[in-house]
Design an enzyme around this catalytic site. Structure first.
Site, PDB file in Angstrom:
ATOM      1  N   ASN A  58      49.907  67.898   7.810  1.00  0.00           N
ATOM      2  CA  ASN A  58      51.294  67.669   8.218  1.00  0.00           C
ATOM      3  C   ASN A  58      52.069  67.134   7.024  1.00  0.00           C
ATOM      4  OD1 ASN A  58      53.529  67.381  10.049  1.00  0.00           O
ATOM      5  ND2 ASN A  58      53.129  65.172  10.114  1.00  0.00           N
ATOM      6  N   HIS A  86      55.398  64.660   6.219  1.00  0.00           N
ATOM      7  CA  HIS A  86      56.268  63.683   6.880  1.00  0.00           C
ATOM      8  C   HIS A  86      57.288  63.171   5.853  1.00  0.00           C
ATOM      9  CE1 HIS A  86      57.496  60.763   9.837  1.00  0.00           C
ATOM     10  NE2 HIS A  86      57.485  59.854   8.887  1.00  0.00           N
ATOM     11  N   SER A 110      55.251  62.600   2.337  1.00  0.00           N
ATOM     12  CA  SER A 110      53.787  62.483   2.314  1.00  0.00           C
ATOM     13  C   SER A 110      53.167  63.697   3.006  1.00  0.00           C
ATOM     14  CB  SER A 110      53.333  61.250   3.111  1.00  0.00           C
ATOM     15  OG  SER A 110      53.998  60.084   2.710  1.00  0.00           O
ATOM     16  N   ASP A 134      51.530  60.555  12.762  1.00  0.00           N
ATOM     17  CA  ASP A 134      51.873  60.279  11.360  1.00  0.00           C
ATOM     18  C   ASP A 134      50.925  59.257  10.728  1.00  0.00           C
ATOM     19  OD1 ASP A 134      54.074  62.004  11.656  1.00  0.00           O
ATOM     20  OD2 ASP A 134      55.374  60.365  12.302  1.00  0.00           O
TER      21      ASP A 134
HETATM   22  C1  GRF Z   1      60.726  68.266   7.172  1.00  0.00           C
HETATM   23  O1  GRF Z   1      61.649  67.315   6.738  1.00  0.00           O
HETATM   24  C2  GRF Z   1      59.374  67.657   7.387  1.00  0.00           C
HETATM   25  O2  GRF Z   1      59.142  66.547   6.572  1.00  0.00           O
HETATM   26  C3  GRF Z   1      59.423  67.233   8.815  1.00  0.00           C
HETATM   27  O3  GRF Z   1      60.190  68.207   9.477  1.00  0.00           O
HETATM   28  C4  GRF Z   1      61.082  68.814   8.551  1.00  0.00           C
HETATM   29  C5  GRF Z   1      60.888  70.285   8.649  1.00  0.00           C
HETATM   30  O4  GRF Z   1      61.836  70.995   7.894  1.00  0.00           O
HETATM   31  N1  GRF Z   1      58.079  67.119   9.344  1.00  0.00           N
HETATM   32  P1  GRF Z   1      61.692  72.571   7.729  1.00  0.00           P
HETATM   33  O5  GRF Z   1      61.657  73.167   9.126  1.00  0.00           O
HETATM   34  O6  GRF Z   1      60.448  72.837   6.956  1.00  0.00           O
HETATM   35  O7  GRF Z   1      62.931  72.991   7.001  1.00  0.00           O
END
Ligand code: GRF
Length: 224
Positions: free
Chosen positions: A114, A116, A143, A152
């Site tokens: 994932n 974050h 991260s 998370d």
């Molecule tokens: C990103 O900011 C990521 O950190 C979070 O969700 C957002 C996804 O953005 N988990 P995208 O759909 O990849 O543009």
């Protein structure tokens, strides 16, 4: 990575929205920097930009609408069945806005990542950019971590940092951090599919060496 060397590692990407991180990984694959194939993109929402990105690059995509399932357990079982049709080596959560059941997470233990938008363990959950500004942090960032049942909270692989400037707004900080995400996620994906990253009983390792708590600081890397 897989014992069958005739096949490049297979990735399934889960999204809920724009898919800009999906795009960054697609771009890395198409530039031959990431030796892998995205076998499928799955979204819990229809009509999102990430689905159009998959289609534009010839990647099979599916919508699995959570509102059509009675509860989280049933949804996650259906999602697991769909993912497993592709036998992926790696499952990537790229803005997949769902809390996952423990049994789903455990099914992909050590092979689900994932991203974050914070320097974990700070600012788990939502609205991370605003919270970092309100907390008067000097630094913020993103991260990539292995996914465990704690939201998370899984072992951190790597981070990239940005400086919070004096007149920073939530939007300006979000776009600075996203730029770093688009480097960090392809990089961690590459390390994983090259077989260099692993999750052991004692934590994550790179090339067999334990990664210290807090993850690798990958801020200064500029070459995928
Ligand atoms: C990103 O900011 C990521 O950190 C979070 O969700 C957002 C996804 O953005 N988990 P995208 O759909 O990849 O543009």
């Amino acid at each position: 990575m897989p014992s069958d060397h005739s096949r490049s590692p297979s990735i399934v990407v889960l999204i809920s929205g724009s898919g800009s991180n999906l795009q960054a990984i697609i771009d890395g694959i198409e530039a031959n920097a990431i030796p892998a194939t995205i076998s499928a993109v799955i979204s819990n929402k229809s009509n999102v930009k990430g689905l159009a990105r998959a289609t534009a690059h010839g990647i099979p995509s599916h919508v699995l609408d959570h509102t059509q399932h009675t509860d989280r357990e049933h949804y996650d079982l259906a999602l697991q069945a769909l993912i497993d049709e592709y036998s992926p080596d790696l499952v990537i959560l790229a803005g997949f806005m769902r809390i996952l059941t423990s049994s789903f997470v455990e099914h992909y233990a050590g092979k689900m990542l994932n991203i974050h938008p914070s320097l974990l363990p700070k600012f788990k959950g939502l609205h991370t950019h605003q919270r970092a500004i309100e907390a008067n942090e000097a630094e913020h960032g993103c991260s990539v971590h292995f996914v465990t049942p704690e939201l998370d909270g899984g072992p951190i692989i790597g981070q990239r940092k940005v400086t919070i400037s004096e007149h920073e707004t939530e939007d300006s900080l979000a776009s600075k951090v996203q730029k770093e995400e688009h480097f960090l996620y392809p990089l961690c994906t590459r390390l994983f599919v090259e077989g260099r990253l692993s999750l052991t009983d004692t934590g994550p390792c790179l090339d067999g060496t334990p990664i210290t708590e807090g993850g690798l600081d990958l801020t200064d890397m500029d070459d995928l």
